[in-house]
Design an enzyme around this catalytic site. Sequence first.
Site, mmCIF file in Angstrom:
data_model
loop_
_atom_site.group_PDB
_atom_site.id
_atom_site.type_symbol
_atom_site.label_atom_id
_atom_site.label_comp_id
_atom_site.label_asym_id
_atom_site.label_seq_id
_atom_site.Cartn_x
_atom_site.Cartn_y
_atom_site.Cartn_z
ATOM 1 C CG LEU A 85 -2.036 -1.126 1.137
ATOM 2 C CD1 LEU A 85 -2.970 -1.049 2.338
ATOM 3 C CD2 LEU A 85 -2.858 -1.105 -0.157
ATOM 4 C CB ALA A 95 4.790 -6.037 -5.648
ATOM 5 C CB ALA A 96 6.929 -2.949 -9.724
ATOM 6 C CB THR A 134 7.636 -2.952 -18.468
ATOM 7 O OG1 THR A 134 7.530 -1.881 -19.393
ATOM 8 C CG2 THR A 134 9.029 -2.899 -17.864
ATOM 9 C CG ASP A 135 6.665 -1.841 -23.771
ATOM 10 O OD1 ASP A 135 6.840 -1.197 -22.719
ATOM 11 O OD2 ASP A 135 5.927 -1.445 -24.706
ATOM 12 C CD GLU A 136 8.687 2.293 -19.771
ATOM 13 O OE1 GLU A 136 9.677 2.793 -19.203
ATOM 14 O OE2 GLU A 136 7.561 2.809 -19.746
ATOM 15 C CE1 TYR A 156 8.614 0.255 -13.751
ATOM 16 C CE2 TYR A 156 8.762 0.882 -16.067
ATOM 17 C CZ TYR A 156 8.199 0.104 -15.069
ATOM 18 O OH TYR A 156 7.239 -0.820 -15.379
ATOM 19 C CE LYS A 183 8.757 -4.520 -13.895
ATOM 20 N NZ LYS A 183 7.902 -5.185 -12.865
ATOM 21 C CG ASN A 201 2.625 2.710 -22.359
ATOM 22 O OD1 ASN A 201 3.644 2.235 -22.860
ATOM 23 N ND2 ASN A 201 2.631 3.829 -21.668
ATOM 24 C CG ASN A 202 -1.510 -2.593 -19.010
ATOM 25 O OD1 ASN A 202 -2.046 -3.479 -18.371
ATOM 26 N ND2 ASN A 202 -0.556 -2.861 -19.898
ATOM 27 C CE1 TYR A 261 5.722 15.384 -18.701
ATOM 28 C CE2 TYR A 261 6.501 13.145 -19.026
ATOM 29 C CZ TYR A 261 5.953 14.114 -18.213
ATOM 30 O OH TYR A 261 5.640 13.802 -16.915
ATOM 31 C CG ASN A 273 3.080 10.324 -25.733
ATOM 32 O OD1 ASN A 273 2.682 9.151 -25.707
ATOM 33 N ND2 ASN A 273 4.283 10.682 -25.299
HETATM 34 P P1 NAD Z 1 1.009 0.437 -9.735
HETATM 35 O O1 NAD Z 1 2.074 1.401 -9.378
HETATM 36 O O2 NAD Z 1 -0.359 0.931 -10.039
HETATM 37 O O3 NAD Z 1 0.844 -0.650 -8.581
HETATM 38 C C1 NAD Z 1 1.939 -1.235 -7.923
HETATM 39 C C2 NAD Z 1 1.412 -1.914 -6.660
HETATM 40 O O4 NAD Z 1 2.520 -2.549 -6.008
HETATM 41 C C3 NAD Z 1 0.801 -0.947 -5.654
HETATM 42 O O5 NAD Z 1 -0.404 -1.474 -5.144
HETATM 43 C C4 NAD Z 1 1.861 -0.849 -4.558
HETATM 44 O O6 NAD Z 1 1.314 -0.567 -3.277
HETATM 45 C C5 NAD Z 1 2.473 -2.232 -4.622
HETATM 46 N N1 NAD Z 1 3.848 -2.276 -4.096
HETATM 47 C C6 NAD Z 1 4.868 -1.406 -4.362
HETATM 48 N N2 NAD Z 1 5.979 -1.782 -3.691
HETATM 49 C C7 NAD Z 1 5.664 -2.923 -3.029
HETATM 50 C C8 NAD Z 1 6.387 -3.809 -2.175
HETATM 51 N N3 NAD Z 1 7.676 -3.570 -1.876
HETATM 52 N N4 NAD Z 1 5.749 -4.877 -1.666
HETATM 53 C C9 NAD Z 1 4.437 -5.118 -1.942
HETATM 54 N N5 NAD Z 1 3.705 -4.315 -2.721
HETATM 55 C C10 NAD Z 1 4.304 -3.236 -3.262
HETATM 56 O O7 NAD Z 1 1.595 -0.403 -10.950
HETATM 57 P P2 NAD Z 1 0.846 -1.064 -12.195
HETATM 58 O O8 NAD Z 1 0.747 -0.068 -13.281
HETATM 59 O O9 NAD Z 1 -0.348 -1.762 -11.697
HETATM 60 O O10 NAD Z 1 1.949 -2.132 -12.621
HETATM 61 C C11 NAD Z 1 1.966 -3.436 -12.069
HETATM 62 C C12 NAD Z 1 3.136 -4.204 -12.658
HETATM 63 O O11 NAD Z 1 2.998 -4.264 -14.077
HETATM 64 C C13 NAD Z 1 4.494 -3.549 -12.398
HETATM 65 O O12 NAD Z 1 5.418 -4.575 -12.141
HETATM 66 C C14 NAD Z 1 4.824 -2.832 -13.695
HETATM 67 O O13 NAD Z 1 6.218 -2.768 -13.885
HETATM 68 C C15 NAD Z 1 4.171 -3.744 -14.707
HETATM 69 N N6 NAD Z 1 3.716 -3.112 -15.950
HETATM 70 C C16 NAD Z 1 2.945 -1.994 -15.930
HETATM 71 C C17 NAD Z 1 2.469 -1.450 -17.127
HETATM 72 C C18 NAD Z 1 1.593 -0.220 -17.150
HETATM 73 O O14 NAD Z 1 1.325 0.308 -18.244
HETATM 74 N N7 NAD Z 1 1.091 0.260 -16.033
HETATM 75 C C19 NAD Z 1 2.805 -2.060 -18.326
HETATM 76 C C20 NAD Z 1 3.620 -3.202 -18.334
HETATM 77 C C21 NAD Z 1 4.044 -3.734 -17.123
HETATM 78 O O1 DAU Z 2 5.437 0.573 -21.619
HETATM 79 C C1 DAU Z 2 5.008 0.057 -20.384
HETATM 80 C C2 DAU Z 2 5.169 1.113 -19.315
HETATM 81 O O2 DAU Z 2 4.156 2.078 -19.536
HETATM 82 C C3 DAU Z 2 5.094 0.545 -17.896
HETATM 83 O O3 DAU Z 2 6.164 -0.327 -17.685
HETATM 84 C C4 DAU Z 2 5.136 1.673 -16.862
HETATM 85 O O4 DAU Z 2 4.937 1.150 -15.567
HETATM 86 C C5 DAU Z 2 4.026 2.657 -17.175
HETATM 87 O O5 DAU Z 2 4.104 3.759 -16.292
HETATM 88 C C6 DAU Z 2 4.132 3.149 -18.623
HETATM 89 O O6 DAU Z 2 5.313 3.965 -18.800
HETATM 90 P P1 DAU Z 2 5.283 5.317 -19.673
HETATM 91 O O7 DAU Z 2 6.385 6.176 -19.245
HETATM 92 O O8 DAU Z 2 5.171 4.997 -21.117
HETATM 93 O O9 DAU Z 2 3.836 5.881 -19.195
HETATM 94 P P2 DAU Z 2 3.355 7.349 -18.797
HETATM 95 O O10 DAU Z 2 1.864 7.295 -18.666
HETATM 96 O O11 DAU Z 2 4.128 7.935 -17.686
HETATM 97 O O12 DAU Z 2 3.695 8.185 -20.127
HETATM 98 C C7 DAU Z 2 3.182 7.800 -21.385
HETATM 99 C C8 DAU Z 2 3.800 8.743 -22.417
HETATM 100 O O13 DAU Z 2 3.254 10.056 -22.208
HETATM 101 C C9 DAU Z 2 5.297 8.889 -22.283
HETATM 102 O O14 DAU Z 2 5.865 9.044 -23.574
HETATM 103 C C10 DAU Z 2 5.482 10.172 -21.489
HETATM 104 C C11 DAU Z 2 4.281 11.000 -21.904
HETATM 105 N N1 DAU Z 2 3.742 11.920 -20.855
HETATM 106 C C12 DAU Z 2 3.499 11.431 -19.637
HETATM 107 C C13 DAU Z 2 3.007 12.257 -18.641
HETATM 108 C C14 DAU Z 2 2.757 11.730 -17.253
HETATM 109 C C15 DAU Z 2 3.481 13.243 -21.189
HETATM 110 O O15 DAU Z 2 3.687 13.685 -22.358
HETATM 111 N N2 DAU Z 2 2.980 14.061 -20.208
HETATM 112 C C16 DAU Z 2 2.757 13.634 -18.951
HETATM 113 O O16 DAU Z 2 2.339 14.453 -18.086
#
Ligand code: NAD
Ligand code: DAU
Length: 353
Positions: free
Chosen positions: A34, A81-82, A133-135, A159, A163, A188-189, A216, A258
Amino acid sequence: MSILVTGGAGFIGSNFVLDWLADRDERVINVDKLTYAGNLENLAALDGDGRHVFVHGDIGDTALISRLLTEHQPWAVVNFAAESHVDRSIQGPDDFIQTNIVGTFRLLEAVRAYWSGLPKQERETFRFLHISTDEVYGSLAADAPAFREDTRYEPNSPYSASKAASDHLVRAYRQTYGVPVLTTNCSNNYGPFQFPEKLIPLVIHNALAGKALPVYGDGLQIRDWLYVKDHCSAIRRVLEAGAVGETYNVGGRSEQTNLDVVSTVCELLDELSPRRDGESYASLITYVADRPGHDRRYAIDAGKIERELGWQPQETFASGIRQTVQWYLAHREWVANVTSGAYRDWIVRQYAS
Ligand code: NAD
Ligand code: DAU
């Protein structure tokens, strides 16, 4: 039967837990620290449901994880978790190293000890699924082919480097100790319960508040977008049928700049919640300083999971983004609850310039 999920109160994890319990009678042990990104409100629909056991804890707490594994005997661990936000990793990488690298290592240690002690048949059916992640693959040139599972790792932010390190540890636990691991690398989700620091929910939140929509640099960076429920179905499919030791790229075949994403969100808001002054929300688009080390383009070749496991996304970007905007319009209280004082401090720090 039970599974242990980590980070299940975050964006993707909570969607996964809700979807899992919607069609399975299996207990989910949900361990989440949390942090600012974890929110039990995401799981309110499970209040009183005995199949969901929430445990407030850290994946780095090996004693806790070991106790939970022994007590609940899960057949799978799914590690969400991350620390997940790139901009936060630039402002302060420490938490990313601690959770994403050290935390994953300690979790793997607990899982290794548990798995080693299982009877033979259960050792064979056990799975550790790491959500990545694809990153980790870095940035693509405009005309380069999409990331495949054998694309070289070239992470560019703290980040993505953290990962990548966790992915390598997961792989090593298979090669060295035989732990039955799988890894997914997703694009990206977007969708319900995404914290409004990420582009799409941030834009919706700011637009409705009449604030600037920060883009950005030139806004021409490209991401591949996948509706979160489709990511969850891919994870379920990999758990069911993925080959141990393999990695699977997951994506929506939906590359967008974007600027296009922000413009689409503005058009939907113009239709679903028009401004009183009759102007388009697009007039709030504001170009701001670029993210340091900003990756220019991500694209996923999801051919392996499509071919080998028969997975396909159900939503197009057009259908998924419409549902997402509708969800945020219908859940303004959720947004109000997560945009606390700490959230406002982050926004001020991040967008000060
Ligand atoms: P998020 O930041 O919304 O959620 C992360 C969760 O992990 C939170 O509930 C946080 O409380 C918990 N957490 C953080 N540190 C912890 C710890 N030390 N122990 C236990 N819990 C902990 O992230 P998300 O967007 O839901 O991403 C989930 C996973 O999917 C991550 O591993 C992320 O790298 C990966 N991922 C995310 C995306 C994306 O677009 N969001 C895409 C590809 C992969
Ligand atoms: O590709 C998967 C990744 O997607 C995950 O692993 C990460 O956890 C998740 O955060 C996401 O990373 P991005 O950096 O791609 O997502 P974000 O939403 O932060 O940004 C998406 C794009 O938009 C990126 O090119 C940066 C840009 N951006 C983001 C923000 C927050 C802006 O232009 N303005 C903004 O204010």
